[in-house]
Motif scaffolding. Structure first.
Motif, short mmCIF file in Angstrom:
data_model
loop_
_atom_site.label_atom_id
_atom_site.label_comp_id
_atom_site.label_asym_id
_atom_site.label_seq_id
_atom_site.Cartn_x
_atom_site.Cartn_y
_atom_site.Cartn_z
N GLU A 196 0.84 -1.19 0.00
CA GLU A 196 0.00 0.00 0.00
C GLU A 196 0.88 1.25 0.00
OE1 GLU A 196 -3.39 0.15 2.67
OE2 GLU A 196 -3.00 -1.93 3.25
N MET A 197 0.27 2.37 -0.40
CA MET A 197 1.01 3.63 -0.41
C MET A 197 1.19 4.14 1.02
SD MET A 197 -1.77 6.30 -1.87
CE MET A 197 -3.01 7.02 -0.82
N LYS A 198 1.89 5.23 1.17
CA LYS A 198 2.36 5.86 2.40
C LYS A 198 3.75 5.29 2.72
CE LYS A 198 -1.86 7.55 4.51
NZ LYS A 198 -2.64 7.72 5.76
N GLU A 199 4.75 6.08 2.36
CA GLU A 199 6.11 5.57 2.35
C GLU A 199 6.65 5.22 3.72
OE1 GLU A 199 8.78 4.06 -0.22
OE2 GLU A 199 6.89 5.04 -0.64
N TYR A 200 6.45 6.12 4.71
CA TYR A 200 6.99 5.82 6.03
C TYR A 200 6.30 4.61 6.65
CZ TYR A 200 7.51 5.81 11.05
OH TYR A 200 7.73 5.39 12.34
N GLU A 201 4.97 4.59 6.60
CA GLU A 201 4.25 3.48 7.21
C GLU A 201 4.66 2.15 6.57
OE1 GLU A 201 1.72 7.12 7.93
OE2 GLU A 201 2.99 6.33 6.32
N ARG A 202 4.83 2.15 5.25
CA ARG A 202 5.21 0.91 4.56
C ARG A 202 6.63 0.50 4.94
NH1 ARG A 202 6.86 -0.02 -0.88
NH2 ARG A 202 6.62 2.19 -1.29
N THR A 203 7.53 1.47 5.00
CA THR A 203 8.92 1.16 5.38
C THR A 203 8.99 0.67 6.81
OG1 THR A 203 9.70 2.89 3.86
CG2 THR A 203 11.26 2.09 5.50
N SER A 204 8.32 1.38 7.72
CA SER A 204 8.36 1.00 9.13
C SER A 204 7.79 -0.39 9.35
CB SER A 204 7.59 2.03 9.96
OG SER A 204 7.53 1.66 11.31
N THR A 205 6.67 -0.68 8.72
CA THR A 205 6.03 -1.99 8.90
C THR A 205 6.91 -3.10 8.36
OG1 THR A 205 3.86 -0.93 8.69
CG2 THR A 205 3.95 -3.32 8.40
N THR A 206 7.53 -2.87 7.21
CA THR A 206 8.41 -3.90 6.63
C THR A 206 9.65 -4.12 7.48
OG1 THR A 206 7.65 -3.22 4.42
CG2 THR A 206 9.62 -4.59 4.52
N VAL A 207 10.22 -3.04 8.00
CA VAL A 207 11.40 -3.15 8.86
C VAL A 207 11.05 -3.92 10.14
CG1 VAL A 207 12.89 -1.81 10.40
CG2 VAL A 207 12.70 -1.19 7.98
N ILE A 208 9.90 -3.61 10.75
CA ILE A 208 9.52 -4.31 11.97
C ILE A 208 9.32 -5.80 11.69
CG2 ILE A 208 7.65 -4.57 13.65
CD1 ILE A 208 7.37 -1.52 13.60
N ASN A 209 8.76 -6.12 10.53
CA ASN A 209 8.59 -7.54 10.18
C ASN A 209 9.93 -8.26 10.16
OD1 ASN A 209 6.34 -9.42 9.16
ND2 ASN A 209 7.99 -9.79 7.70
N SER A 210 10.95 -7.61 9.59
CA SER A 210 12.29 -8.20 9.58
C SER A 210 12.92 -8.23 10.96
CB SER A 210 13.20 -7.43 8.62
OG SER A 210 12.95 -7.78 7.29
N TYR A 211 12.71 -7.15 11.71
CA TYR A 211 13.35 -6.99 13.02
C TYR A 211 12.90 -8.06 14.01
CZ TYR A 211 14.93 -4.38 17.20
OH TYR A 211 15.53 -3.99 18.37
#
Length: 693
Positions: A196-211
């Motif tokens: 989905e769009m919204k760059e920060y939310e998408r980046t943060s969510t993906t990073v947390i998934n990896s973290y």
């Protein structure tokens, strides 16, 4: 195999529940094993099997709500993670959205990024929001970025490229390079985690998934082995933040879905209860040893939030004051949470005023009355001093209580410095804790445009029934419902949940120019994918149910609202539904000429079990040993009152307060002036009458 078991880990206790084929309910409450949460589950289940008289081989599935993922974020103990993003955008994770959680607080500092800057690398590529490729992927640069992160010893890699939701080709190629250079290394692509769009939310969510992925993966792997070694061969299902279940293997792949797993279970249990007793509007109130949570059920539906943050302190108050934690844009139950539980510490601040929480004594050492070395009084100690809690033992006698130690701690640390008696100081702490929790209830009701006076309060958790009636009176609510096994009700709620698949895609269209056929085609494609995923998990077509929703806004708005719709509903139906929801939430709606825009489409697919997980009626618990009445303190106006101590069954005929209902897993307080009785399902119904609030 005919038994189902569930386990809910809390900050102080781990709650275990087993339900048999005839609805027989068996519960167990054990101290959480901090550092190795799975140990308390396996050992507690072993004790439960012996007490209930059935073998592990009779268990057909194990349902689990866990705090492991959220703790990894809160304690910054996740995996060493690298991030690959579009060149020039590696600081999105740190710039965030410039939201301030506390206005005018110049001392506030944003939380440290989960991926340090030297592990955030950009690659040359560019996809436009239309999906067109403006700059092809520099594969040599992408390979060099992966090699550089591997040289740094990362344990997981997140990939989030600009506008990849519109065209995932570049992200997919980088994922293939990672798999080639580091087979087996966990890699999270934003097109899989949040397309989905919204760059920060998408980046943060993906990073947390990896973290959190490696942490949760190790935990689930070890727990699965321990369960199998203990003879449990049924599948392990995890509670999602949205209130649905997912297989453990899927949770290990998308751990971002289970971060708020624990709090969600109680709300789902409250929803199932509300449907059973015909209570369309209810507010769930779950108070344990560390935190208290509130959620809203309206027209039998649980309120959902499209995003939330973790690690920014307590989630309460106006949602406009967000941005303190790490943002997650995944479906979740709309909850408010405060740091108030039985273990919350009572102290006097620098200004000489009493404060309660958010710091907690936790499971170890726990309240002063546990006798494990803590000298600072807690909310539980205050309730012991007030006579609300059994002064000798809790948890069916398994947890001895030192009432004299509680009174001495309240007197020495709180009452004497304030010039109060111990009972006055304890009552003040009880009221402060209640007022803190009232903020959470307001956050999901009045701050959402819902009047709490039109809702019943469903109270559970180890401490919820003790505070519920007083809080409801303060809010003008007239009814409190305390379900059977209220102290372990979140674990019971797990048994009411279904397996769920959540899918979403960005889909920006103005409703007034939208072809209805295009809307149906896009929604049907998502629905087909959800059905296919559930079919792959073994659900036949007749046991799959899919619901559609859309996220909409007035054109130019920064925030959206979600509206459900059915197959065949056209754009006009969506626009009208959005207008009605906007008016209900914010108190107004725009005129008919204001353009409404669809931002994204969502579907929720549910896989229904071959028989209901929750029976229509739970078998009643064994009768409790009668207890003598004891004095309880109800403030300066009422003072000490001789209060009957009852078992739940004693409320078969209505009883006037004051009264204390003691059970294995919790204590319920009926204040003076209230009436308590059992309904046909064994729930305690506290009628508060007309309120002046």
């Amino acid at each position: 195999m005919s038994w189902r078991v569930s386990a809910d880990i809390g900050g102080t206790f781990t709650d275990l529940v087993a339900i048999g084929p005839q609805g027989e309910l068996r519960t167990k409450k054990v101290s959480s094993s901090v550092g190795d949460y799975g140990r308390a589950i396996v050992e507690g289940l072993g004790q439960l099997f012996v007490e209930a008289g059935f073998a592990a081989a009779a268990v057909e599935e194990v349902l689990h709500a866990t705090t492991v993922a959220s703790n990894a974020i809160l304690e910054h103990k996740g995996a060493k993670t690298g991030l690959i993003t579009t060149q020039g955008f590696r600081d999105v994770l740190e710039i965030r959205t410039l939201r301030m959680p506390r206005l005018y607080d110049l001392r506030w500092e944003k939380p440290v990024a989960l991926v340090p800057r030297h592990l955030r690398l950009g690659v040359r590529e560019r996809v436009l929001h239309t999906g067109a490729v403006e700059t092809p992927l520099d594969e040599a640069g992408a390979r060099a970025a992966v090699e550089a992160l591997l040289a740094e010893g990362v344990e997981a890699i997140a990939v989030c490229l600009l506008h990849s939701y519109a065209n995932p080709a570049h992200e997919r190629r980088i994922g293939a390079i990672i798999a080639e250079l580091a087979p087996g290394l966990p890699a999270s692509l934003s097109v899989d985690v949040l397309p989905e769009m919204k760059e920060y939310e998408r980046t943060s969510t993906t990073v947390i998934n990896s973290y959190i992925g490696p942490v949760l993966g190790r935990y689930l792997g070890a727990l699965g082995q321990d369960l199998r070694a203990a003879g449990l061969q049924g599948p392990l299902l995890l509670m999602q933040s949205s209130g649905g279940l997912m297989p453990a293997a899927e949770a290990a792949r998308l751990p971002v879905r289970v971060v708020e797993s624990g709090p969600a279970a109680g709300v789902i249990g409250a929803q199932a209860l509300a449907k059973r007793i015909g209570l369309p509007n209810a507010i769930s109130f779950d108070m344990g040893g560390t935190t208290a949570k509130a959620g809203v059920i309206e027209n039998y539906q649980v309120a959902q939030a499209a995003e939330y943050s973790v690690g920014g302190g307590i989630m309460v108050g106006s949602r406009l004051l967000s941005g303190a934690g790490y943002q997650l844009k995944v479906p979740s139950i709309d909850l408010a949470e405060v740091g108030a539980g039985g273990g919350s510490l009572i102290r006097i601040d620098a200004a000489g005023a009493p404060q309660v929480g958010p710091e907690s004594a936790g499971a170890d050492p726990g309240p002063v009355c546990y006798g494990r070395g803590n000298a600072q009084p807690t909310v539980t100690d205050a309730n012991v001093v007030l006579g609300y809690l059994n002064p000798r033992a809790l948890v069916g006698g398994a947890l001895p209580i030192d009432a004299a130690a509680s009174r001495a701690a309240i007197a020495g640390k709180i009452a004497t410095p304030l010039g109060l008696t111990p009972e006055e100081a304890a009552h003040g702490a009880h009221l402060i804790a209640a007022s803190n929790m009232i903020r959470a209830i307001k956050a999901v009701s009045s701050e959402r445009g819902r009047d709490p006076r039109g809702f019943a309060l469903v109270a559970f958790g180890g401490n919820g029934p003790l505070f519920a009636a007083g809080m409801a009176q303060a809010l003008g609510m007239r009814r409190v419902v305390v379900p059977p096994s209220a102290g372990v009700f979140s674990a019971v709620g797990l048994l009411a949940s279904d397996v769920e698949v959540h899918l979403a895609r960005s889909w920006r269209r103005a409703t007034h120019r939208l072809d209805p056929a295009a809307l149906e085609e896009a929604a049907a494609a998502l629905e087909a994918e959800a059905r296919a995923r559930l079919a792959a998990q073994g659900f036949p077509p007749e046991r799959i149910v899919v619901q559609r929703a859309a996220t909409l806004r007035y054109q130019g708005q920064s925030f959206e609202l979600q509206v459900g719709f059915a197959a065949g509903d056209g754009p006009a139906v969506l626009a009208e539904g959005f207008g009605a929801e906007h008016e209900r939430t914010y108190g107004h709606r725009a005129g008919p000429g204001e353009p409404v825009e669809i931002v994204a489409l969502q579907v929720v697919g549910r896989g229904l079990p071959d028989r209901p997980r929750m029976p229509d009626r739970l078998a009643p618990p064994a009768a409790a040993t009668p207890q003598p009445a004891r004095p309880a303190y109800f403030g300066r106006a009422a003072g000490w009152l001789d209060t009957p101590v009852l078992a739940r069954a004693a409320l078969a005929a209505p009883r006037q307060g004051p009264a204390i209902i003691e059970e294995y897993d919790c204590t319920c307080l009926v204040p003076p002036g209230a009436t308590a009785a059992l309904d046909d399902f064994g729930n305690i119904i506290i009628d508060l009458g007309e309120s002046s609030a």
